[in-house]
Design an enzyme around this catalytic site. Structure first.
Site, mmCIF file in Angstrom:
data_model
loop_
_atom_site.group_PDB
_atom_site.id
_atom_site.type_symbol
_atom_site.label_atom_id
_atom_site.label_comp_id
_atom_site.label_asym_id
_atom_site.label_seq_id
_atom_site.Cartn_x
_atom_site.Cartn_y
_atom_site.Cartn_z
ATOM 1 N N ASN A 1 2.384 -5.125 5.072
ATOM 2 C CA ASN A 1 2.711 -5.432 6.467
ATOM 3 C C ASN A 1 2.236 -6.861 6.768
ATOM 4 O O ASN A 1 1.035 -7.119 6.781
ATOM 5 C CB ASN A 1 1.997 -4.399 7.360
ATOM 6 N N HIS B 1 10.524 -4.086 11.711
ATOM 7 C CA HIS B 1 9.235 -4.655 11.335
ATOM 8 C C HIS B 1 8.645 -3.780 10.229
ATOM 9 O O HIS B 1 8.646 -2.555 10.337
ATOM 10 C CB HIS B 1 8.301 -4.699 12.556
ATOM 11 N N CYS C 1 2.749 -7.714 15.808
ATOM 12 C CA CYS C 1 3.902 -7.272 15.010
ATOM 13 C C CYS C 1 5.238 -7.564 15.682
ATOM 14 O O CYS C 1 6.252 -7.707 15.014
ATOM 15 C CB CYS C 1 3.796 -5.780 14.717
HETATM 16 O O1 UT7 Z 1 2.167 -2.994 12.140
HETATM 17 C C1 UT7 Z 1 1.506 -2.551 13.287
HETATM 18 C C2 UT7 Z 1 1.746 -1.146 13.518
HETATM 19 N N1 UT7 Z 1 1.031 -0.357 12.548
HETATM 20 C C3 UT7 Z 1 1.490 0.819 12.199
HETATM 21 O O2 UT7 Z 1 2.566 1.187 12.645
HETATM 22 C C4 UT7 Z 1 0.663 1.690 11.293
HETATM 23 C C5 UT7 Z 1 0.763 3.113 11.713
HETATM 24 N N2 UT7 Z 1 -0.164 3.993 10.986
HETATM 25 C C6 UT7 Z 1 -0.041 4.256 9.673
HETATM 26 O O3 UT7 Z 1 0.829 3.723 9.006
HETATM 27 C C7 UT7 Z 1 -0.968 5.279 9.062
HETATM 28 O O4 UT7 Z 1 -1.753 5.856 10.068
HETATM 29 C C8 UT7 Z 1 -1.906 4.708 7.960
HETATM 30 C C9 UT7 Z 1 -1.072 4.395 6.715
HETATM 31 C C10 UT7 Z 1 -2.572 3.464 8.463
HETATM 32 C C11 UT7 Z 1 -2.980 5.695 7.564
HETATM 33 O O5 UT7 Z 1 -2.413 6.893 7.162
HETATM 34 P P1 UT7 Z 1 -2.951 8.258 7.765
HETATM 35 O O6 UT7 Z 1 -2.157 9.321 7.151
HETATM 36 O O7 UT7 Z 1 -2.935 8.136 9.253
HETATM 37 O O8 UT7 Z 1 -4.428 8.311 7.191
HETATM 38 P P2 UT7 Z 1 -5.827 8.476 7.925
HETATM 39 O O9 UT7 Z 1 -6.353 7.160 8.370
HETATM 40 O O10 UT7 Z 1 -5.745 9.574 8.950
HETATM 41 O O11 UT7 Z 1 -6.711 9.006 6.736
HETATM 42 C C12 UT7 Z 1 -6.407 10.230 6.038
HETATM 43 C C13 UT7 Z 1 -7.385 10.381 4.898
HETATM 44 C C14 UT7 Z 1 -8.857 10.232 5.331
HETATM 45 O O12 UT7 Z 1 -9.623 11.097 4.519
HETATM 46 P P3 UT7 Z 1 -10.148 12.509 5.070
HETATM 47 O O13 UT7 Z 1 -10.979 12.169 6.272
HETATM 48 O O14 UT7 Z 1 -8.899 13.272 5.418
HETATM 49 O O15 UT7 Z 1 -10.904 13.052 3.916
HETATM 50 C C15 UT7 Z 1 -9.169 8.809 4.983
HETATM 51 O O16 UT7 Z 1 -10.535 8.595 4.757
HETATM 52 O O17 UT7 Z 1 -7.164 9.371 3.917
HETATM 53 C C16 UT7 Z 1 -8.373 8.614 3.726
HETATM 54 N N3 UT7 Z 1 -8.003 7.221 3.505
HETATM 55 C C17 UT7 Z 1 -7.798 6.678 2.299
HETATM 56 N N4 UT7 Z 1 -7.880 7.170 1.059
HETATM 57 C C18 UT7 Z 1 -7.595 6.341 0.035
HETATM 58 C C19 UT7 Z 1 -7.776 6.280 4.459
HETATM 59 N N5 UT7 Z 1 -7.425 5.125 3.872
HETATM 60 C C20 UT7 Z 1 -7.430 5.341 2.540
HETATM 61 C C21 UT7 Z 1 -7.145 4.522 1.431
HETATM 62 N N6 UT7 Z 1 -7.244 5.059 0.199
HETATM 63 N N7 UT7 Z 1 -6.781 3.243 1.558
#
Ligand code: UT7
Length: 336
Positions: A293, A263, A116
């Site tokens: 992204n 970014h 990134c």
């Molecule tokens: O560019 C490089 C740098 N990258 C970044 O800066 C990314 C930084 N991180 C993020 O932007 C966020 O962590 C994400 C957008 C990737 C994910 O969001 P989050 O709030 O951290 O979600 P999570 O992975 O902790 O998942 C929360 C819940 C989970 O369900 P439970 O276990 O709480 O029931 C996941 O299974 O959301 C669920 N989930 C989804 N649901 C629907 C994860 N992905 C999805 C999805 N659709 N695509």
């Protein structure tokens, strides 16, 4: 010693638009979840049935536009810097393919592997070559074909929904006025977190497993892995540090920022940074809603669009900042 200045910008994104709802054909997800957590509405994914785009081809298309807009021809370019995490081949990199695709002389080409923050690292490398007088015009490209390597299933959804394909390019040219152009770049890394956002295979550590994957369906090492919340927490801190460092190095205040191009990792990260630096909406450019992204391509695509829309004017202080896999992060402070 010279300065370097961006004299041409270009972008290219594949035609194929994939909306959040389109993703439901592969995984259990929703438009609501994706927009709420990331701000993304749609992204571009190469459709191999209708397009022969690759990382290098997209990079070359963006580069061609940047060279034309700089008022140059391919023969004026002295060196190519190509940033990507998704090269067409394991080796060689994309820079040499661009040299061939644009039918350039046998100039040097280097690939940057800083994910990134790849474009900011690339910009910094090009800037040093120009500062020392070694080169006059350097092409810097960021390009990614993520869609070819994402896991299109519910298992991979927290990563797959975020990433998009595309390319952006800039021509950096020699500038004799030291008050103009790239004022400084600031680069950092912290390798102890390498595995928090990584793709382990294929690599010399993983390629046998990868080739044998058909016999090991649970091996996800050939898909990108991201510890999302861990990355998010580090991103907001490092983005801010890199911006503060860049401003301080040039004796600038946050009020001096005319345009911040972060970014495009996640709209929520960009909004956090905007709030922290108390920047009005007009002074921050985001397009993650439309492209997702695009890693090394995200800053040059956003910079190109901001410039095309007349949002960057001569004399403006433009700040670029990025954070990502490595971890690596950095900033560039530019007087346009
Ligand atoms: O560019 C490089 C740098 N990258 C970044 O800066 C990314 C930084 N991180 C993020 O932007 C966020 O962590 C994400 C957008 C990737 C994910 O969001 P989050 O709030 O951290 O979600 P999570 O992975 O902790 O998942 C929360 C819940 C989970 O369900 P439970 O276990 O709480 O029931 C996941 O299974 O959301 C669920 N989930 C989804 N649901 C629907 C994860 N992905 C999805 C999805 N659709 N695509």
């Amino acid at each position: 010693m010279f300065n370097s200045r961006i004299t041409g910008l270009g972008k290219y994104v594949p035609e194929n638009v994939v909306t959040n709802n389109d993703l439901k054909q592969w995984m259990d997800t929703s438009d609501e979840w994706i927009q709420e957590r990331t701000g993304i509405k749609e992204r571009r994914w190469i459709d191999p049935k209708t397009s022969d785009d690759t990382t290098s081809i997209m990079g070359a298309k963006a580069a061609k536009i940047a060279i034309e807009r700089a008022g140059l021809t391919k023969d004026d370019i002295d060196f190519i810097v190509f940033a990507t995490l998704s090269p067409d081949m394991y080796f060689p990199g994309g820079g040499v393919r661009v040299q061939e695709l644009l039918d350039m002389d046998t100039i040097g080409a280097i690939d940057i592997r800083n994910q990134c923050s790849g474009f900011i690292y690339g910009l910094s490398v090009a800037d040093q070559f120009i500062k020392t007088g070694m080169y006059k015009h350097v092409l810097v490209i960021g390009s990614e074909n993520h869609s070819g390597g994402l896991e299109r299933s519910t298992r991979g959804r927290h990563v797959t929904v975020i990433f998009g394909d595309g390319a952006g390019a800039a021509v950096l040219s020699r500038e004799e006025d030291h008050t103009k152009g790239i004022l400084s770049t600031h680069l950092h890394s912290e390798g102890k977190h390498a595995k928090e956002l990584a793709l382990e295979g294929p690599s010399t550590g993983r390629w046998v497993d990868t080739i044998m994957n058909e016999n090991n369906p649970d091996d996800t090492s050939y898909y990108p892995y991201m510890n999302g919340q861990f990355v998010f927490k580090h991103a907001v801190v490092r983005f801010s540090e890199a911006i503060v460092e860049g401003l301080a190095a040039n004796e600038l205040q946050k009020e001096d920022i005319d345009m911040l191009i972060p970014h495009q990792a996640n709209l929520r990260i960009a909004q956090f940074i905007q709030k922290k630096f108390r920047l009005p909406d007009a002074n921050v450019y985001n397009n993650i809603m439309r492209y997702g992204n695009t890693t090394a391509a995200s800053i040059p695509i956003a910079l190109t669009e901001a410039w095309e829309e007349g949002k960057i004017k001569e004399g403006d202080t433009v700040v670029l900042a990025a954070f990502g896999s490595g971890f690596t992060w950095g900033s560039a402070i530019i007087k346009w």
